[in-house]
Design a protein around this motif. Structure first.
Motif, PDB file in Angstrom:
ATOM      1  N   ARG B  17       0.905  -1.192   0.012  1.00 30.02           N
ATOM      2  CA  ARG B  17      -0.191  -0.030  -0.098  1.00 30.02           C
ATOM      3  C   ARG B  17       0.890   1.047   0.146  1.00 30.02           C
ATOM      4  O   ARG B  17       1.752   1.509   0.811  1.00 30.02           O
ATOM      5  CB  ARG B  17      -0.751  -0.023   1.334  1.00 30.02           C
ATOM      6  CG  ARG B  17      -2.144  -1.018   1.459  1.00 30.02           C
ATOM      7  CD  ARG B  17      -3.323  -0.503   0.897  1.00 30.02           C
ATOM      8  NE  ARG B  17      -4.041   0.399   1.741  1.00 30.02           N
ATOM      9  CZ  ARG B  17      -4.904   0.239   2.440  1.00 30.02           C
ATOM     10  NH1 ARG B  17      -5.416  -1.021   2.457  1.00 30.02           N
ATOM     11  NH2 ARG B  17      -5.532   1.113   3.265  1.00 30.02           N
ATOM     12  N   ASP B  19      -0.291   4.220   0.793  1.00 30.77           N
ATOM     13  CA  ASP B  19      -0.605   5.086   1.921  1.00 30.77           C
ATOM     14  C   ASP B  19       0.174   4.386   3.305  1.00 30.77           C
ATOM     15  O   ASP B  19      -0.047   5.330   4.320  1.00 30.77           O
ATOM     16  CB  ASP B  19      -2.045   5.237   2.041  1.00 30.77           C
ATOM     17  CG  ASP B  19      -2.834   3.798   2.056  1.00 30.77           C
ATOM     18  OD1 ASP B  19      -2.169   2.888   1.562  1.00 30.77           O
ATOM     19  OD2 ASP B  19      -4.079   3.872   2.524  1.00 30.77           O
ATOM     20  N   LEU B  20       0.432   3.441   3.267  1.00 26.86           N
ATOM     21  CA  LEU B  20       1.066   2.556   4.632  1.00 26.86           C
ATOM     22  C   LEU B  20       2.322   2.409   4.571  1.00 26.86           C
ATOM     23  O   LEU B  20       2.776   1.984   5.603  1.00 26.86           O
ATOM     24  CB  LEU B  20       0.138   1.264   4.732  1.00 26.86           C
ATOM     25  CG  LEU B  20      -1.522   1.224   4.809  1.00 26.86           C
ATOM     26  CD1 LEU B  20      -1.903  -0.121   5.031  1.00 26.86           C
ATOM     27  CD2 LEU B  20      -1.688   2.365   5.747  1.00 26.86           C
ATOM     28  N   ALA B  70      -0.883  -0.656  -4.407  1.00 28.49           N
ATOM     29  CA  ALA B  70      -1.968  -0.137  -4.232  1.00 28.49           C
ATOM     30  C   ALA B  70      -1.983   1.217  -3.939  1.00 28.49           C
ATOM     31  O   ALA B  70      -1.261   1.494  -3.000  1.00 28.49           O
ATOM     32  CB  ALA B  70      -2.934  -0.796  -3.261  1.00 28.49           C
ATOM     33  N   ILE B  71      -2.640   1.945  -4.733  1.00 30.66           N
ATOM     34  CA  ILE B  71      -2.681   3.605  -4.474  1.00 30.66           C
ATOM     35  C   ILE B  71      -4.217   3.846  -4.476  1.00 30.66           C
ATOM     36  O   ILE B  71      -4.812   3.891  -5.589  1.00 30.66           O
ATOM     37  CB  ILE B  71      -1.827   4.344  -5.191  1.00 30.66           C
ATOM     38  CG1 ILE B  71      -1.941   5.724  -5.046  1.00 30.66           C
ATOM     39  CG2 ILE B  71      -1.692   4.303  -6.795  1.00 30.66           C
ATOM     40  CD1 ILE B  71      -0.632   6.697  -5.576  1.00 30.66           C
ATOM     41  N   GLU B  72      -4.547   4.790  -3.682  1.00 25.94           N
ATOM     42  CA  GLU B  72      -5.955   5.467  -3.968  1.00 25.94           C
ATOM     43  C   GLU B  72      -6.200   6.398  -5.203  1.00 25.94           C
ATOM     44  O   GLU B  72      -5.136   7.062  -5.383  1.00 25.94           O
ATOM     45  CB  GLU B  72      -6.261   6.331  -2.620  1.00 25.94           C
ATOM     46  CG  GLU B  72      -7.164   5.460  -1.424  1.00 25.94           C
ATOM     47  CD  GLU B  72      -7.637   6.099  -0.378  1.00 25.94           C
ATOM     48  OE1 GLU B  72      -8.757   6.646  -0.606  1.00 25.94           O
ATOM     49  OE2 GLU B  72      -6.999   6.353   0.405  1.00 25.94           O
ATOM     50  N   GLU B  73      -7.272   6.310  -5.828  1.00 28.57           N
ATOM     51  CA  GLU B  73      -7.654   7.229  -6.900  1.00 28.57           C
ATOM     52  C   GLU B  73      -7.146   8.723  -6.704  1.00 28.57           C
ATOM     53  O   GLU B  73      -6.588   9.154  -7.431  1.00 28.57           O
ATOM     54  CB  GLU B  73      -9.136   7.201  -7.173  1.00 28.57           C
ATOM     55  CG  GLU B  73      -9.392   7.989  -8.412  1.00 28.57           C
ATOM     56  CD  GLU B  73      -8.674   7.289  -9.729  1.00 28.57           C
ATOM     57  OE1 GLU B  73      -8.314   6.072  -9.942  1.00 28.57           O
ATOM     58  OE2 GLU B  73      -8.612   8.037 -10.847  1.00 28.57           O
ATOM     59  N   GLU B  74      -7.354   9.397  -5.496  1.00 26.07           N
ATOM     60  CA  GLU B  74      -7.098  10.669  -5.356  1.00 26.07           C
ATOM     61  C   GLU B  74      -5.695  11.226  -5.273  1.00 26.07           C
ATOM     62  O   GLU B  74      -5.069  12.204  -5.844  1.00 26.07           O
ATOM     63  CB  GLU B  74      -7.760  11.352  -4.121  1.00 26.07           C
ATOM     64  CG  GLU B  74      -7.384  10.608  -2.866  1.00 26.07           C
ATOM     65  CD  GLU B  74      -7.975  11.394  -1.722  1.00 26.07           C
ATOM     66  OE1 GLU B  74      -8.470  10.836  -0.864  1.00 26.07           O
ATOM     67  OE2 GLU B  74      -7.652  12.643  -1.408  1.00 26.07           O
ATOM     68  N   HIS B  76      -3.344   9.146  -6.898  1.00 25.47           N
ATOM     69  CA  HIS B  76      -2.872   8.750  -8.325  1.00 25.47           C
ATOM     70  C   HIS B  76      -3.249  10.130  -9.285  1.00 25.47           C
ATOM     71  O   HIS B  76      -2.243  10.542  -9.982  1.00 25.47           O
ATOM     72  CB  HIS B  76      -3.836   7.373  -8.792  1.00 25.47           C
ATOM     73  CG  HIS B  76      -3.392   7.013 -10.139  1.00 25.47           C
ATOM     74  ND1 HIS B  76      -4.227   7.572 -11.325  1.00 25.47           N
ATOM     75  CD2 HIS B  76      -2.483   6.394 -10.622  1.00 25.47           C
ATOM     76  CE1 HIS B  76      -3.652   6.790 -12.220  1.00 25.47           C
ATOM     77  NE2 HIS B  76      -2.543   6.303 -12.051  1.00 25.47           N
ATOM     78  N   ASP B  88       1.236   1.723 -11.185  1.00 25.54           N
ATOM     79  CA  ASP B  88       0.532   1.158 -10.155  1.00 25.54           C
ATOM     80  C   ASP B  88       0.113  -0.171 -10.221  1.00 25.54           C
ATOM     81  O   ASP B  88       0.383  -0.845 -11.171  1.00 25.54           O
ATOM     82  CB  ASP B  88      -0.422   1.988  -9.531  1.00 25.54           C
ATOM     83  CG  ASP B  88      -1.738   2.034 -10.389  1.00 25.54           C
ATOM     84  OD1 ASP B  88      -1.649   2.003 -11.710  1.00 25.54           O
ATOM     85  OD2 ASP B  88      -2.812   2.266  -9.905  1.00 25.54           O
ATOM     86  N   ASN B  89      -0.193  -0.921  -9.103  1.00 25.97           N
ATOM     87  CA  ASN B  89      -0.538  -2.095  -9.294  1.00 25.97           C
ATOM     88  C   ASN B  89       0.644  -2.988  -9.793  1.00 25.97           C
ATOM     89  O   ASN B  89       0.541  -4.255 -10.178  1.00 25.97           O
ATOM     90  CB  ASN B  89      -1.631  -2.773 -10.123  1.00 25.97           C
ATOM     91  CG  ASN B  89      -3.111  -1.891  -9.591  1.00 25.97           C
ATOM     92  OD1 ASN B  89      -3.275  -2.168  -8.576  1.00 25.97           O
ATOM     93  ND2 ASN B  89      -3.985  -1.203 -10.581  1.00 25.97           N
TER      94      ASN B  89
END
Lengths: 466, 117
Positions: B17, B19-20, B70-74, B76, B88-89
Motif C-alpha cells: 500500500r 498510503d501505509l 495499491a494507491i488510492e485514486e485521489e 494517483h 501502479d498495481n
C-alpha cells in the motif's frame, strides 16, 4: 473431507466436487492460503472486491494480493501456523481500481483430515453498506454520500428506498458531475442485492470489440489472444448489480445484445453457444438525451423502453437552490478534516463568488473548488485569492445573486445570456414566472420563492404593470 | 538524461500500500551515452505512514516516476496532475521491478513474483 492439490473436495459427496465453482457461489470473498502465506485459490467475490482474478494471484504472498491495512499491522499469517487462533478485524483494502473499501477480514486456520493446520481460510466481506448505514444517522439531508435538501433532492431521497428494493432496471440521467455514479451505488447498497457485487462498466471507455468481450466474456479460442475463458462483467455481477455508465455511447450491435439479455437474462460469451443465466440488475446512466439519439437512430428505441422502467433525473447544481451553501459547508468540513487544517469558513467575498458561480461541472466542480481552496488556504478563513484563478478572473454570472437575501428562495432560473445585467435578468425572471403562472401573481411569487409584496415591489420597479 | 524514481518499500518488496509505506526507495537513474542506465539508490525512512507526506516528498524532490502497488485514486490523480508517471498495481521484489523499469519493460499491473504453484 480433503482438499486435493487440484481444488477437489472428496469425501463430502459420493462423487468428488470441484472446489472453485463451489466457492464462486459464496457471496463474500474467499481465499485459501497455504502455510507459506501464499494464495492457492480465490473465488469470484474476491476478484470483484480486489480486482485480482484466480490466475493473477495464484502463488502470490497473500498480503500483496489483498493489500489490506491489517496485513502490515500485525497479521499473524506471516508468522506461521503454530498457535494460530481464528481472528476477525474491521479494516480496509485498496483494489486495482484504486478504491478504498472498508472490509471485515476473517482469517482461520485450515485443518487437514488429521486436524493439523495446513493453511488459512480468509474471508473478506465488503462493509461499505454497513459503514454507510452507521453514518447515515448523523447525516441529515444525505443519502449514501449524496447531500442536499432542495425540493428536487428531497423528492429523490423519498423515492430512492422504494426504487432500490424493486428489481427493475433504472435509468439515471443528469449532467456531468451531478452524482450519477454515486446514485447508482446508493441504489445497489439499499437493495436486496447489497451483499452481492456492484460492477461498473463505462461503455464509452472501450472500443466495441473489447467492450463486447468485457461485458459478455469470451471462451478460450474465441479469437486470437483469447487464451483462456473470461467471465465478463455480467457474470461477475451475478447476484448483484451491473452499472453501465455512459450507456449513450454503447455501440448499436451491443445495444441488441443488451436488449436480448434484458429479455431473457441469459448471456452468451463470445465464441460460446452455451448461455449463462445471470441474475443481474441493470442500472444505466447517461448525460446524453437518449430520446434525441433515438430520433437520430443512434440509440434503439426498444432498448430505451426497456431501460426506462424507472427513470431518475439528477438536477444540475444551478437548479438546486440552497443546496449550494449546504454543499460548500459539507465539503469544507470534509476537506479540513482530511487535510488536518483549521479553517473556520469563507470570507464574505469568497462566499459571494462561490454562490454566484454557475457550476457547469456541477457538484464535482464545487467539490474540487473547495478542495483546492482548503489546500491553498493558510489563514483562518478562505479568501478570494485562495479560490482557483479561473473562478476569480471569470466575470460573475448572476445565477442566483441578490435573491439569496430572500429567505426560502425557490428554484432559480439560469440566465440565457450572461452579459445581461442583473436588473434585466430579474425582469425576465419575473416575466417568465408570470407567464408560467398564467398571470396569477400569488403563484408567480411562489415560483420565484418571494413574498407577494416583494414581487409587487419588484414589478413596480421594473415597470411591469398588471 | 537523469530520472528520479520513488518506490514505497515493504522489506525488499514493493509495499502493498502506497498510503501505509514507512520506507521508500529513491532511485537516481543516469542514462549513459549508449543508453545504458546507471542507478544510484537510497532508502528514506519516514516518521509515519502518510500518503500526503509521500506526495509532498515526490513533488518537492522532483520525482519523475512512482512505482507502487495499491494507491488510492485521489493520490494517483494528484500525481498524474503534477506530471509524475505512476506505475501502479506493480507487485514483486524491488530489484526485479527496478530492472524491469530500467529496461523499459515495466507497466502498471506488472506482477513479478516467481509463483511456485
Amino acid at each position: 473431507m480433503v482438499l486435493g492439490s487440484l481444488g477437489i473436495i472428496s469425501g463430502l459427496t459420493e462423487a468428488p466436487l470441484h472446489l472453485a465453482p463451489f466457492l464462486d457461489e459464496i457471496p463474500v470473498g474467499v481465499a485459501l492460503i497455504d502455510g507459506q502465506a501464499r494464495v492457492r485459490l480465490v473465488n469470484r467475490a474476491y476478484k470483484t472486491l480486489t480486482g485480482f482474478g484466480r490466475e493473477e494471484v495464484m502463488g502470490l504472498p497473500c498480503m500483496h494480493a489483498l493489500r489490506c491495512r491489517f496485513c502490515t499491522q500485525g497479521c499473524r499469517v506471516l508468522k506461521g501456523l503454530k498457535t494460530f487462533e481464528p481472528m476477525t478485524r474491521e479494516t480496509d483494502i485498496i483494489n486495482t481500481e484504486r478504491q478504498l473499501i472498508p472490509i471485515r477480514l476473517t482469517v482461520a486456520p485450515l485443518l487437514n483430515a488429521e486436524g493439523e493446520p495446513v493453511g488459512f481460510l480468509e474471508t473478506v466481506q465488503d462493509m461499505r453498506q454497513v459503514s454507510e448505514l452507521s453514518n447515515q444517522a448523523s447525516r441529515a439531508y444525505s443519502l449514501g454520500g449524496i447531500v442536499g435538501n432542495s425540493p428536487e433532492m428531497d423528492k429523490l431521497f423519498q423515492m430512492l428506498p422504494g426504487i432500490a428494493r424493486t428489481d427493475s432496471s433504472v435509468l439515471i440521467t443528469g449532467e456531468t458531475g451531478t452524482g450519477k455514479d454515486m446514485l447508482a451505488e446508493v441504489i445497489h447498497q439499499n437493495s436486496d442485492r447489497a451483499s452481492g457485487p456492484f460492477v461498473k462498466v463505462n461503455c464509452g471507455a472501450l472500443p466495441e470489440t473489447l467492450l463486447e468481450s468485457e461485458l459478455f466474456g469470451h471462451s478460450k479460442g474465441a479469437f486470437t489472444g483469447a487464451v483462456e475463458d473470461k467471465p465478463g462483467r455480467f457474470r461477475m455481477a451475478h447476484g448483484g448489480t451491473l452499472f453501465l455508465t455512459e450507456i449513450g455511447d454503447l455501440p448499436l450491435p451491443l445495444q441488441v445484445k443488451l436488449l436480448s439479455f434484458l429479455d431473457d437474462k441469459v448471456i452468451y460469451p463470445l465464441g460460446s453457444t452455451e448461455g449463462f443465466h445471470a441474475d443481474v440488475r441493470v442500472i444505466c446512466a447517461t448525460h446524453r438525451d437518449l430520446r434525441l439519439m433515438v430520433n437520430e437512430r443512434r440509440f434503439r428505441e426498444d432498448l430505451l423502453f426497456r431501460l426506462n422502467v424507472v427513470r431518475l433525473h439528477l438536477p444540475p447544481l444551478r437548479e438546486r437552490g440552497d443546496d449550494i451553501p449546504m454543499l460548500i459547508k459539507h465539503f469544507l468540513t470534509t476537506y479540513t478534516k482530511r487535510f488536518h487544517k483549521e479553517i473556520n469558513g469563507f470570507s464574505a467575498p469568497a462566499k459571494q463568488r462561490l454562490l454566484q458561480y454557475r457550476y457547469p461541472g456541477n457538484v464535482r466542480e464545487l467539490r474540487n473548488i473547495v478542495e483546492y481552496a482548503v489546500n491553498f488556504c493558510t489563514e483562518q478563513d478562505i479568501q478570494l485569492h485562495h479560490l482557483p484563478e479561473y473562478l476569480v478572473e471569470s466575470p460573475i454570472s448572476p445565477m442566483a445573486g441578490d435573491s439569496r437575501e430572500e429567505p426560502g428562495a425557490g428554484p432559480r432560473m439560469a440566465p440565457a445570456d450572461t452579459s445581461d445585467t442583473w436588473e434585466d435578468l430579474e425582469k425576465r425572471m419575473i416575466m417568465d414566472a408570470l407567464l408560467r403562472a398564467g398571470g396569477r401573481k400569488g403563484r408567480a411569487a411562489e415560483i420565484l420563492g418571494w413574498g407577494r409584496s416583494t414581487l409587487w415591489r419588484k414589478m413596480k420597479r421594473h415597470g411591469i404593470s398588471d | 538524461m537523469a530520472e528520479k524514481v520513488l518506490i514505497p518499500l515493504y522489506e525488499n518488496e514493493v509495499a502493498p500500500r502506497f498510503d501505509l509505506a514507512t520506507e521508500v526507495l529513491v532511485v537516481h537513474v543516469d542514462r549513459r551515452n549508449d543508453g545504458s542506465p546507471r542507478a544510484t539508490e537510497k532508502v528514506v525512512v519516514l516518521s509515519e505512514a502518510s500518503p500526503e507526506e509521500l506526495c509532498r516528498i515526490i513533488i518537492a524532490d522532483g520525482m519523475d516516476a512512482v512505482i507502487c502497488s495499491a494507491i488510492e485514486e485521489e493520490y494517483h490523480q494528484y500525481l498524474i496532475w503534477k506530471k509524475v508517471a505512476v506505475f501502479d498495481n506493480v507487485l514483486g521484489p524491488v530489484d526485479k521491478v527496478l530492472s524491469y523499469f530500467l529496461e523499459g519493460r515495466l507497466e502498471s499491473g506488472t506482477i513479478l513474483y516467481d509463483c511456485p504453484l
